[in-house]
Scaffold this active site. Structure first.
Site, PDB file in Angstrom:
ATOM      1  N   CYS A   2      39.520  80.797  40.484  1.00 33.53           N
ATOM      2  CA  CYS A   2      38.355  81.558  40.040  1.00 33.53           C
ATOM      3  C   CYS A   2      38.711  82.911  39.430  1.00 33.53           C
ATOM      4  CB  CYS A   2      37.339  81.707  41.162  1.00 33.53           C
ATOM      5  SG  CYS A   2      37.946  82.670  42.552  1.00 33.53           S
ATOM      6  N   ARG A  18      47.417  69.825   1.467  1.00 37.27           N
ATOM      7  CA  ARG A  18      47.634  70.152   2.879  1.00 37.27           C
ATOM      8  C   ARG A  18      46.308  69.959   3.590  1.00 37.27           C
ATOM      9  NH1 ARG A  18      48.621  76.353   1.282  1.00 37.27           N
ATOM     10  NH2 ARG A  18      46.635  76.677   0.262  1.00 37.27           N
ATOM     11  N   GLU A  77      44.405  85.053  47.571  1.00 32.63           N
ATOM     12  CA  GLU A  77      44.675  86.077  46.557  1.00 32.63           C
ATOM     13  C   GLU A  77      45.802  87.024  46.980  1.00 32.63           C
ATOM     14  OE1 GLU A  77      40.933  88.125  45.931  1.00 32.63           O
ATOM     15  OE2 GLU A  77      40.232  87.526  47.911  1.00 32.63           O
ATOM     16  N   LYS A 119      54.921  72.289   2.331  1.00 34.83           N
ATOM     17  CA  LYS A 119      54.667  72.020   0.920  1.00 34.83           C
ATOM     18  C   LYS A 119      55.651  70.964   0.408  1.00 34.83           C
ATOM     19  CE  LYS A 119      53.570  75.732  -1.398  1.00 34.83           C
ATOM     20  NZ  LYS A 119      53.968  77.045  -1.908  1.00 34.83           N
ATOM     21  N   SER A 126      40.018  78.718  47.056  1.00 33.72           N
ATOM     22  CA  SER A 126      39.911  79.087  45.652  1.00 33.72           C
ATOM     23  C   SER A 126      40.870  80.236  45.392  1.00 33.72           C
ATOM     24  CB  SER A 126      38.472  79.501  45.331  1.00 33.72           C
ATOM     25  OG  SER A 126      38.374  79.802  43.967  1.00 33.72           O
ATOM     26  N   HIS A 185      41.745  84.885  -1.392  1.00 40.13           N
ATOM     27  CA  HIS A 185      42.582  85.256  -0.251  1.00 40.13           C
ATOM     28  C   HIS A 185      41.728  85.702   0.932  1.00 40.13           C
ATOM     29  CE1 HIS A 185      45.055  88.127   2.091  1.00 40.13           C
ATOM     30  NE2 HIS A 185      45.939  87.158   1.974  1.00 40.13           N
ATOM     31  N   GLY A 214      49.675  82.496   0.899  1.00 39.78           N
ATOM     32  CA  GLY A 214      49.877  83.773   0.235  1.00 39.78           C
ATOM     33  C   GLY A 214      50.900  84.672   0.895  1.00 39.78           C
ATOM     34  N   ARG A 254      29.689  86.590  43.102  1.00 41.75           N
ATOM     35  CA  ARG A 254      30.143  87.815  43.785  1.00 41.75           C
ATOM     36  C   ARG A 254      28.941  88.564  44.322  1.00 41.75           C
ATOM     37  NH1 ARG A 254      33.450  87.871  38.348  1.00 41.75           N
ATOM     38  NH2 ARG A 254      31.379  87.061  37.857  1.00 41.75           N
ATOM     39  N   GLY A 276      42.091  83.428  43.809  1.00 40.06           N
ATOM     40  CA  GLY A 276      41.642  84.606  43.083  1.00 40.06           C
ATOM     41  C   GLY A 276      42.852  85.151  42.333  1.00 40.06           C
ATOM     42  N   THR A 277      43.036  84.661  41.107  1.00 36.62           N
ATOM     43  CA  THR A 277      44.294  84.959  40.406  1.00 36.62           C
ATOM     44  C   THR A 277      44.395  86.408  39.945  1.00 36.62           C
ATOM     45  OG1 THR A 277      43.280  84.015  38.457  1.00 36.62           O
ATOM     46  CG2 THR A 277      44.823  82.623  39.666  1.00 36.62           C
ATOM     47  N   ASN A 278      43.259  87.108  39.848  1.00 36.57           N
ATOM     48  CA  ASN A 278      43.363  88.514  39.432  1.00 36.57           C
ATOM     49  C   ASN A 278      44.106  89.315  40.499  1.00 36.57           C
ATOM     50  OD1 ASN A 278      41.819  87.648  37.356  1.00 36.57           O
ATOM     51  ND2 ASN A 278      39.953  88.679  38.004  1.00 36.57           N
ATOM     52  N   ASP A 279      43.610  89.219  41.747  1.00 39.56           N
ATOM     53  CA  ASP A 279      44.297  89.943  42.823  1.00 39.56           C
ATOM     54  C   ASP A 279      45.678  89.356  43.090  1.00 39.56           C
ATOM     55  OD1 ASP A 279      43.219  92.276  44.065  1.00 39.56           O
ATOM     56  OD2 ASP A 279      41.435  91.079  44.539  1.00 39.56           O
ATOM     57  N   ARG A 304      30.706  84.225  47.592  1.00 40.63           N
ATOM     58  CA  ARG A 304      31.745  85.022  48.236  1.00 40.63           C
ATOM     59  C   ARG A 304      31.098  86.202  48.961  1.00 40.63           C
ATOM     60  NH1 ARG A 304      36.108  88.118  44.748  1.00 40.63           N
ATOM     61  NH2 ARG A 304      34.294  89.385  44.272  1.00 40.63           N
ATOM     62  N   ARG A 333      58.855  77.821  -5.473  1.00 42.78           N
ATOM     63  CA  ARG A 333      57.718  77.897  -4.544  1.00 42.78           C
ATOM     64  C   ARG A 333      58.194  77.904  -3.100  1.00 42.78           C
ATOM     65  NH1 ARG A 333      54.083  72.866  -5.935  1.00 42.78           N
ATOM     66  NH2 ARG A 333      52.456  74.215  -5.063  1.00 42.78           N
ATOM     67  N   MET A 365      54.286  84.192   1.242  1.00 43.44           N
ATOM     68  CA  MET A 365      55.549  84.341   0.526  1.00 43.44           C
ATOM     69  C   MET A 365      55.315  83.815  -0.872  1.00 43.44           C
ATOM     70  SD  MET A 365      57.982  83.216   3.609  1.00 43.44           S
ATOM     71  CE  MET A 365      56.824  81.934   3.960  1.00 43.44           C
ATOM     72  N   TYR A 390      39.263  72.252  40.188  1.00 49.49           N
ATOM     73  CA  TYR A 390      38.381  72.846  39.180  1.00 49.49           C
ATOM     74  C   TYR A 390      38.857  74.241  38.819  1.00 49.49           C
ATOM     75  CZ  TYR A 390      36.179  75.619  42.912  1.00 49.49           C
ATOM     76  OH  TYR A 390      35.958  76.497  43.930  1.00 49.49           O
TER      77      TYR A 390
HETATM   78  P1  ADP Z   1      51.035  79.061  -2.438  1.00 47.29           P
HETATM   79  O1  ADP Z   1      51.941  78.702  -1.339  1.00 47.29           O
HETATM   80  O2  ADP Z   1      50.635  80.471  -2.437  1.00 47.29           O
HETATM   81  O3  ADP Z   1      49.872  78.117  -2.520  1.00 47.29           O
HETATM   82  P2  ADP Z   1      52.212  77.630  -4.629  1.00 47.29           P
HETATM   83  O4  ADP Z   1      53.649  77.361  -4.516  1.00 47.29           O
HETATM   84  O5  ADP Z   1      51.311  76.517  -4.316  1.00 47.29           O
HETATM   85  O6  ADP Z   1      51.868  78.909  -3.779  1.00 47.29           O
HETATM   86  O7  ADP Z   1      51.970  78.120  -6.091  1.00 47.29           O
HETATM   87  C1  ADP Z   1      50.774  78.682  -6.471  1.00 47.29           C
HETATM   88  C2  ADP Z   1      50.247  78.006  -7.712  1.00 47.29           C
HETATM   89  O8  ADP Z   1      51.200  78.035  -8.744  1.00 47.29           O
HETATM   90  C3  ADP Z   1      49.931  76.538  -7.547  1.00 47.29           C
HETATM   91  O9  ADP Z   1      48.676  76.347  -6.996  1.00 47.29           O
HETATM   92  C4  ADP Z   1      49.970  76.055  -8.953  1.00 47.29           C
HETATM   93  O10 ADP Z   1      48.728  76.311  -9.573  1.00 47.29           O
HETATM   94  C5  ADP Z   1      51.010  76.929  -9.562  1.00 47.29           C
HETATM   95  N1  ADP Z   1      52.249  76.168  -9.685  1.00 47.29           N
HETATM   96  C6  ADP Z   1      53.245  76.044  -8.788  1.00 47.29           C
HETATM   97  N2  ADP Z   1      54.204  75.227  -9.240  1.00 47.29           N
HETATM   98  C7  ADP Z   1      53.807  74.810 -10.459  1.00 47.29           C
HETATM   99  C8  ADP Z   1      54.364  73.937 -11.447  1.00 47.29           C
HETATM  100  N3  ADP Z   1      55.511  73.309 -11.243  1.00 47.29           N
HETATM  101  N4  ADP Z   1      53.665  73.768 -12.572  1.00 47.29           N
HETATM  102  C9  ADP Z   1      52.495  74.390 -12.759  1.00 47.29           C
HETATM  103  N5  ADP Z   1      51.919  75.213 -11.902  1.00 47.29           N
HETATM  104  C10 ADP Z   1      52.570  75.430 -10.753  1.00 47.29           C
HETATM  105 MG    MG Z   2      49.629  76.456  -3.221  1.00 48.57          MG
HETATM  106 MG    MG Z   3      49.013  81.333  -3.093  1.00 50.09          MG
END
Ligand code: ADP
Ligand code: MG
Ligand code: MG
Length: 869
Positions: A827, A333, A741, A22, A760, A451, A101, A557, A762-765, A613, A92, A103, A847
């Site tokens: 194989c 991303r 094998e 990020k 060939s 999510h 989601g 086989r 025979g990696t299992n055996d 075989r 963030r 952390m 192969y």
């Molecule tokens: P995640 O990694 O779960 O996507 P983010 O760090 O992207 O979390 O934050 C989630 C949301 O919070 C972002 O999509 C954005 O909508 C909001 N957010 C984060 N930072 C800011 C900011 N500086 N101003 C306004 N909204 C923010």
């Molecule tokens: Mg985000």
């Molecule tokens: Mg999020």
């Protein structure tokens, strides 16, 4: 000292390890001139330092953060601590690989009891308290682990009590709600820190610590992300999507993440903040609608989305916020997408000349290919299946299972061997372990970017979101759907491609071949040097293998041909024969069966190589074990039951996998192998007379001694010559090779190569014999071994390169000393394992051969191995 804090304008997108994905992308976007609210990134190294030595925070890091805040105040012309012209920030998390989601993020940080009032005066009461309420909730959740839901319950309670929505609360009512929230803190013996600096340091530490929380660890394990990387923390000045009707927030993919179609796909909400879109609190609008409401912001967004896609040369997943009509980009991303979309995007990007064919091949994982050949419901059965409800087709595939309502129940049922479908109002990161074990996921709320949708697509698990006809009660464990009531354990079927939920179970079939997959695999073949063959012998499997593009059959086989009821009887007659006559009768009948089989097999693979075989398993595998079965057999063979029982007992071995099997049987019971080659050559002669040009490859299993090979080879050649004489024909060419094998066989590969046309592995055996792990019993302790880090991978799934791999390497070298161009294949199961394939490429294997459904993924894996070698 190393730099602990980077302002966005100081970073670059290739510094993901240090700045997190990020942070690196925020830096890149800032430098590209995109409208990114200013801020800075605390490095992943700081995170690891803090996790190792907590005192590092106060001794080294805190000062740097304070300096950075000063600078941010100057940049924005706002103040983080004073009671006017407020600077509020978001905190963030962001690791090197995106962990959606996993952390959490805290918004509106810097508000407190008095600053909220200044904000209210400046803007509006509703807005200021909305921000403060959210801060208390997110802060409590992230920093003190007070469940988010508890705040929501308090809010709902007050809304009911006052009979109005929170947007319409008066100042004192807002304050009352804030007090209630603080009461939750008090119940946990905590006071919400009023000082913005304290908020910032506590939040930063909490994000650092979240690197090691359970769900983050599980996610990393699932996606092979190393545990030592740490997360960065981004501190960014806030922009407000919740400040009125010309503000809003949204999430957009630059292409459709389900299909790959080159058309923007996303959602937004007016007057909303942060993850409101994802959380499914109100129903978001499709992104195109923004053009009608805030056309300038929309035009800007389209412009920036294009810039980002061209810059990153890939589909982007972009988060944005609009504050009073002005657009801000908050994140970009590479978008997570379905297997289908992965393929289509890769191909389209090549066509658009943004990437090369090689790059396209490296972008698709073999795993993706596996997902493309996922099951779908049998179309003929779906027609009559009772449709229960419809939702959003969030992730493709089809599955049937028992309903569960919690992640715990999902795990519990899964451990009992049941197939489960997790049904919830919406999922959250806490549910991850339950989601992994579920066949399918259904949520009653949430959109295509919720999510559940994002995680399921990543895992290739079938998923439906926004299934609104389902009224899900997770407490009572019920779903009300129209006039039906479903409870835990009821069976439903989920079609994630269509978004349909059916009552009861529906059989599945494999999805038809994706055109794009054909194109990609044709490219793969252009770059691959290792060939891919199939392990197959039934007509169905052979046909599938050919369809999936096998270059031949690496292992057929022959024992599998003896398992039909009629055939096994003849096999038993042969094994238990007491005189010449009985033996001859059984052999004649078996010969006829085998001859037909071989004829069909050669016809299916046509001019492609086919390795047959000779019989491998120990005799007892063909014999009955139950007394009643033995008695039935005695009747069929017209012999006394007692004699049969005794004979079977005598054939018992203490350790059959190390016993009388493979070429050992060929030597003690020569008539069996002789019958087999007779069948092979009778069918080849017939096909030759019909105009085919077949060079049969005959493989002898379990060779340990050079003399075993020479003995059997002579015996087979004599028989083959006799067959040709019988047909009054000149012999055609054929090959005789051996399986490797056993560890001993690896070490004498140079001697064997004198008499073998091909090898060939025979990696299992070979794995079983090298490790001394029984293939059939490793399940009893392999999980404990993995948990305790004794070994990290099951060696029957992924080649043990250090041990078994070393033996193979030695054997290949020795074999080639004797015969430079001897053809060598793999194989065993690991032949189709994408993680093992680069090793086989490296040591010069010709192969790999694997089960038919693994062929498409293996074709990609061998291409990647050759591109990267
Ligand atoms: P995640 O990694 O779960 O996507 P983010 O760090 O992207 O979390 O934050 C989630 C949301 O919070 C972002 O999509 C954005 O909508 C909001 N957010 C984060 N930072 C800011 C900011 N500086 N101003 C306004 N909204 C923010
Ligand atoms: Mg985000
Ligand atoms: Mg999020």
């Amino acid at each position: 000292m190393t730099k602990l804090v980077y302002f966005f304008e100081e970073g670059r997108s290739d510094e993901k390890e240090l700045l997190g994905g990020k942070g690196a992308n925020l830096a890149e976007m800032t430098n590209l001139g995109l409208p990114v609210p200013p801020g800075f990134t605390i490095t992943t190294e700081s995170c690891m330092n803090y996790l190792k030595t907590p005192s590092f925070f106060d001794s080294d890091l805190k000062d740097e953060i304070l300096k950075a805040i000063d600078k941010l105040e100057n940049q924005t012309g706002k103040s983080f601590t004073k009671n006017e012209n407020l600077l509020l920030v978001s905190v963030r998390s962001g690791a090197a690989s995106s962990m959606p989601g996993m952390m959490d993020t805290i918004l509106n940080l810097g508000l407190n009891d008095s600053r909220v009032q200044s904000l209210a005066k400046l803007t509006s009461t509703a807005f200021a308290y909305d921000c403060y309420r959210r801060l208390l909730q997110m802060f409590g959740d992230v920093v003190y682990d007070i469940n988010k839901e508890k705040y929501n319950l308090l809010l709902q309670k007050m809304e009911i009590q006052l009979d109005k929505q929170v947007d319409y609360f008066e100042v004192d009512e807002h304050q009352q709600l804030i007090e209630a929230y603080k009461q939750l803190y008090a119940e946990n013996n905590i006071v919400f820190p009023q000082n913005p600096i304290d908020q910032l340091t506590e939040a930063t530490k909490a994000v650092f610590k979240s690197w090691n929380n359970q769900r983050a660890k599980v996610y990393r394990e699932l996606h092979d992300i190393p545990h030592h990387l740490g997360t960065a923390v981004n501190i960014q000045s806030m922009v407000f999507g919740n400040s009125g009707n010309t503000s809003g927030t949204g999430v957009v993919f630059t292409r459709n993440p389900a299909t790959g179609e080159n058309k923007m796909f996303g959602e937004f909400l007016i007057n909303a903040q942060g993850e409101d879109v994802v959380a499914g609190i109100r129903t978001p609008e499709p992104i195109e609608v923004l053009n009608d409401i805030l056309p300038e912001a929309y035009t800007d967004f389209v412009k920036y989305a294009n810039i980002l896609e061209k810059h990153y040369k890939d589909m982007q997943d972009i988060e944005f916020t609009i504050e009073n009509g002005k657009l801000f980009i908050l994140q970009t991303r590479n978008g997570k997408r379905t297997a289908k979309a992965t393929l289509k995007t890769a191909l389209d990007l090549v066509e658009e000349k943004l990437i090369s064919k090689k790059e396209a091949l490296l972008r698709v994982t073999p795993d993706t290919i596996d997902q493309l050949i996922h099951p779908i419901f049998d179309a003929t059965k779906v027609e009559n299946a009772p449709l229960l409800a419809q939702g959003l087709p969030a992730s493709p595939g089809a599955a049937t299972g028992e309903i569960v309502f919690t992640a715990e129940k999902a795990k519990e049922y899964h451990n009992l061997g049941k197939k489960v479908i997790l049904v919830r109002q919406e999922t959250s990161p806490e549910d991850i372990e339950g989601m992994i074990v579920s066949e399918a996921i259904v949520t009653s709320r949430g959109g295509m970017t919720s999510h559940a949708a994002v995680v399921a697509r990543g895992m290739g698990t079938c998923c439906i979101t926004g299934c609104e006809a389902f009224s899900v009660n997770e407490e009572a464990k019920t779903i009300i759907c129209g006039d039906q009531k479903l409870t835990e354990g009821d069976i439903i079927s989920v079609d994630g491609s269509a978004g349909n939920v059916y009552l009861g179970s529906i059989p599945t079939v494999i999805a038809d071949n994706d055109q794009n997959l054909q194109v990609l695999l044709t490219w793969a073949d252009e770059f691959a040097t290792l060939k891919v063959r199939a392990n197959a012998e039934t007509p169905q499997d052979l046909a599938t293998a050919m369809e999936f593009g096998a270059t031949g059959i690496g292992l057929a086989r022959t024992e599998h041909m003896f398992f039909g009821e009629e055939r096994v009887l003849e096999m038993r007659r042969l094994i238990l024969a007491k005189n010449e006559g009985e033996m001859k009768l059984a052999l004649e009948r078996l010969l006829a069966f085998q001859q037909d089989d071989f004829y069909q097999m050669f016809q299916t693979v046509q001019d492609k190589p086919l390795v047959i075989r000779l019989l491998d398993p120990p005799m007892h595998e063909f014999l009955p074990h139950e007394t009643t079965e033995m008695e039935q057999l005695a009747k069929k063979l017209d012999k006394p039951a007692s004699a049969i029982k005794k004979q079977i007992e005598q054939l018992q071995e203490t350790n059959p996998m190390l016993g009388h099997r493979g070429c050992r049987l060929g030597i003690t019971e020569p008539q069996i192998y002789q019958m087999q080659v007779e069948a092979i050559f009778n069918s080849v002669i017939q096909l030759t007379q019909e105009g085919h040009n077949i060079v049969p490859e005959i493989m002898i299993p379990l060779i340990a001694e050079e003399s075993e090979l020479t003995f059997l080879k002579d015996m087979l050649i004599d028989k083959i010559e006799a067959v040709f004489q019988q047909h009054e024909m000149e012999p055609i060419s054929y090959e005789i090779g051996t399986m490797i094998e056993l560890p001993r066989t690896c070490l004498i590969a140079d001697q064997l190569a004198k008499n073998a046309d091909f090898f060939s592995f025979g990696t299992n055996d070979l794995t079983q014999m090298t490790y001394g792990f029984s293939r059939d019993d490793i399940g009893k302790f392999i999980n404990t071994y993995k948990e305790k880090d004794i070994i990290t991978q099951d060696p029957f799934q992924t080649l043990d390169q250090n041990g078994v791999g070393e033996l193979i390497k030695i054997a290949v070298q020795k074999a080639r000393e004797t015969k430079e161009n001897i053809l060598i294949g793999i194989c065993g199961e690991v032949g189709g394992d994408p993680k093992s394939i680069p090793f086989f490429q490296k040591i010069g294997i010709d192969y790999v051969s694997c089960s038919p459904y693994r062929i498409p993924a293996a074709r990609l894996a061998v291409a990647q191995a050759s591109i990267e070698s």
